[in-house]
Design a protein around this motif. Sequence first.
Motif, short mmCIF file in Angstrom:
data_model
loop_
_atom_site.label_atom_id
_atom_site.label_comp_id
_atom_site.label_asym_id
_atom_site.label_seq_id
_atom_site.Cartn_x
_atom_site.Cartn_y
_atom_site.Cartn_z
N THR A 64 0.85 -1.18 0.00
CA THR A 64 0.00 0.00 0.00
C THR A 64 0.89 1.23 0.00
O THR A 64 1.70 1.41 0.92
N PHE A 65 0.77 2.04 -1.03
CA PHE A 65 1.55 3.27 -1.10
C PHE A 65 0.80 4.37 -0.38
O PHE A 65 -0.37 4.62 -0.64
N MET A 66 1.49 5.01 0.53
CA MET A 66 0.88 6.03 1.38
C MET A 66 0.94 7.39 0.70
O MET A 66 1.83 7.66 -0.09
N GLU A 67 0.00 8.21 1.06
CA GLU A 67 -0.05 9.59 0.57
C GLU A 67 0.26 10.51 1.74
O GLU A 67 -0.04 10.17 2.87
N PRO A 68 0.84 11.65 1.47
CA PRO A 68 1.19 12.15 0.15
C PRO A 68 2.54 11.63 -0.32
O PRO A 68 3.39 11.25 0.49
N PHE A 69 2.71 11.62 -1.62
CA PHE A 69 4.01 11.38 -2.23
C PHE A 69 4.75 12.71 -2.12
O PHE A 69 4.26 13.74 -2.57
N VAL A 70 5.91 12.71 -1.48
CA VAL A 70 6.65 13.94 -1.24
C VAL A 70 7.70 14.12 -2.34
O VAL A 70 8.52 13.23 -2.56
N LYS A 71 7.64 15.27 -3.00
CA LYS A 71 8.58 15.57 -4.08
C LYS A 71 9.34 16.84 -3.71
O LYS A 71 8.75 17.91 -3.60
N ILE A 72 10.64 16.68 -3.53
CA ILE A 72 11.50 17.80 -3.16
C ILE A 72 12.28 18.23 -4.40
O ILE A 72 12.80 17.38 -5.13
N LEU A 73 12.34 19.53 -4.62
CA LEU A 73 13.14 20.07 -5.72
C LEU A 73 14.43 20.62 -5.12
O LEU A 73 14.50 21.78 -4.73
N SER A 74 15.42 19.77 -5.00
CA SER A 74 16.75 20.05 -4.45
C SER A 74 16.75 20.24 -2.94
O SER A 74 17.35 19.45 -2.22
N ALA A 75 16.13 21.30 -2.42
CA ALA A 75 16.14 21.57 -0.99
C ALA A 75 14.70 21.70 -0.48
O ALA A 75 13.79 22.03 -1.24
N LEU A 76 14.53 21.44 0.80
CA LEU A 76 13.20 21.54 1.41
C LEU A 76 12.65 22.96 1.29
O LEU A 76 13.39 23.94 1.42
N ASN A 77 11.35 23.04 1.05
CA ASN A 77 10.66 24.33 1.09
C ASN A 77 9.42 24.17 1.97
O ASN A 77 9.17 23.09 2.52
N GLU A 78 8.66 25.22 2.10
CA GLU A 78 7.50 25.19 3.00
C GLU A 78 6.47 24.15 2.56
O GLU A 78 5.87 23.47 3.38
N GLU A 79 6.26 24.03 1.26
CA GLU A 79 5.30 23.02 0.76
C GLU A 79 5.74 21.61 1.14
O GLU A 79 4.93 20.79 1.57
N ASN A 80 7.04 21.32 1.00
CA ASN A 80 7.56 20.00 1.38
C ASN A 80 7.38 19.74 2.87
O ASN A 80 7.07 18.63 3.27
N ARG A 81 7.61 20.75 3.67
CA ARG A 81 7.45 20.60 5.12
C ARG A 81 6.00 20.24 5.46
O ARG A 81 5.76 19.39 6.30
N LYS A 82 5.07 20.88 4.76
CA LYS A 82 3.65 20.56 4.97
C LYS A 82 3.35 19.13 4.54
O LYS A 82 2.62 18.41 5.21
N GLN A 83 3.92 18.71 3.40
CA GLN A 83 3.73 17.33 2.93
C GLN A 83 4.30 16.33 3.93
O GLN A 83 3.67 15.31 4.21
N LEU A 84 5.47 16.63 4.48
CA LEU A 84 6.07 15.74 5.48
C LEU A 84 5.22 15.69 6.74
O LEU A 84 5.09 14.63 7.36
N GLU A 85 4.64 16.81 7.11
CA GLU A 85 3.76 16.83 8.29
C GLU A 85 2.54 15.94 8.06
O GLU A 85 2.17 15.14 8.92
N ILE A 86 1.93 16.04 6.88
CA ILE A 86 0.78 15.19 6.56
C ILE A 86 1.22 13.72 6.52
O ILE A 86 0.52 12.85 7.03
N LEU A 87 2.37 13.45 5.93
CA LEU A 87 2.88 12.08 5.88
C LEU A 87 3.12 11.55 7.29
O LEU A 87 2.82 10.39 7.59
N SER A 88 3.64 12.38 8.19
CA SER A 88 3.87 11.93 9.56
C SER A 88 2.56 11.57 10.26
O SER A 88 2.51 10.62 11.03
N ILE A 89 1.49 12.29 9.93
CA ILE A 89 0.17 11.97 10.49
C ILE A 89 -0.27 10.61 9.99
O ILE A 89 -0.71 9.75 10.77
N GLU A 90 -0.12 10.36 8.69
CA GLU A 90 -0.54 9.08 8.11
C GLU A 90 0.30 7.93 8.65
O GLU A 90 -0.22 6.86 8.98
N LEU A 91 1.61 8.13 8.75
CA LEU A 91 2.49 7.06 9.25
C LEU A 91 2.25 6.76 10.71
O LEU A 91 2.46 5.62 11.15
N SER A 92 1.82 7.74 11.48
CA SER A 92 1.63 7.53 12.91
C SER A 92 0.31 6.85 13.25
O SER A 92 0.09 6.47 14.40
N LYS A 93 -0.56 6.65 12.27
CA LYS A 93 -1.84 5.97 12.53
C LYS A 93 -1.65 4.50 12.80
O LYS A 93 -0.78 3.85 12.25
#
Length: 174
Positions: free
Chosen positions: A145-174
Motif C-alpha cells: 500500500t503506497f501512502m499519501e502524500p508522495f513527497v517531491k523535493i526540488l533540491s532543498a526543502l521548502n514550506e510546501e515539502n514541510r507541509k507534505q512531510l507533516e501530513i505524511l507523519s500523520i498518516e504514518l503515525s496511525k
Amino acid sequence: ICSLHGPVINEEVEKYISLYQKWASYEPEEDGILIAYTSVYGNTRKAVYLLKDMLKERGVENIRCYDLARSDMSEVVAQAFRYSKLVLATTTYNGGLFPAMREFINCLTEREFQNRSVALIENGSWASVAGKLMKDKFENSKDITFMEPFVKILSALNEENRKQLEILSIELSK
C-alpha cells in the motif's frame, strides 16, 4: 527443532514457531517505521530527519533510519522485514535511482517483500523520476500500500515539502 542448517532449538520452541509463522506469511514482527534513504548533497537526509522528528512528536517511538550508501545492506533488509511501514527517500541519479536505493529495493523484491505500507520521498531538480521508479519496482509485490502524500523535493526543502512531510507523519503515525 532440528533444522537442516542452524542450531538445534530446544528452548522457547513456541516463540520460534510463532516467528516462523510470521516470516512465512510475510507479516511484520513489529509495528514500526523503517526509513531508508540516500542523499547526494544532504537535502534528502534533512527531509528524512525532519520526518523522524515529526513522527517522534506524534508519539511514534519505533523508528529506524538508515543511509543506504553507508549501511550494511543485509541489516537494512532484515529491518525492512521486521517493521510494518517503510519510507523510501532518494534522489534521481543519472536518470534513474541512486545505486544503493536500487540495490536495496531489488533485495526486498527478490525476497518477496509484501504486506507493508510504503511511503515515497523523491528529490530531484530536473527530470525527476525516482518516485515513479521506486514505485514501479514493487509492481509485482503483493499487498503493498503506497501512502499519501508522495513527497517531491526540488533540491532543498521548502514550506510546501514541510507541509507534505507533516501530513505524511500523520498518516504514518496511525
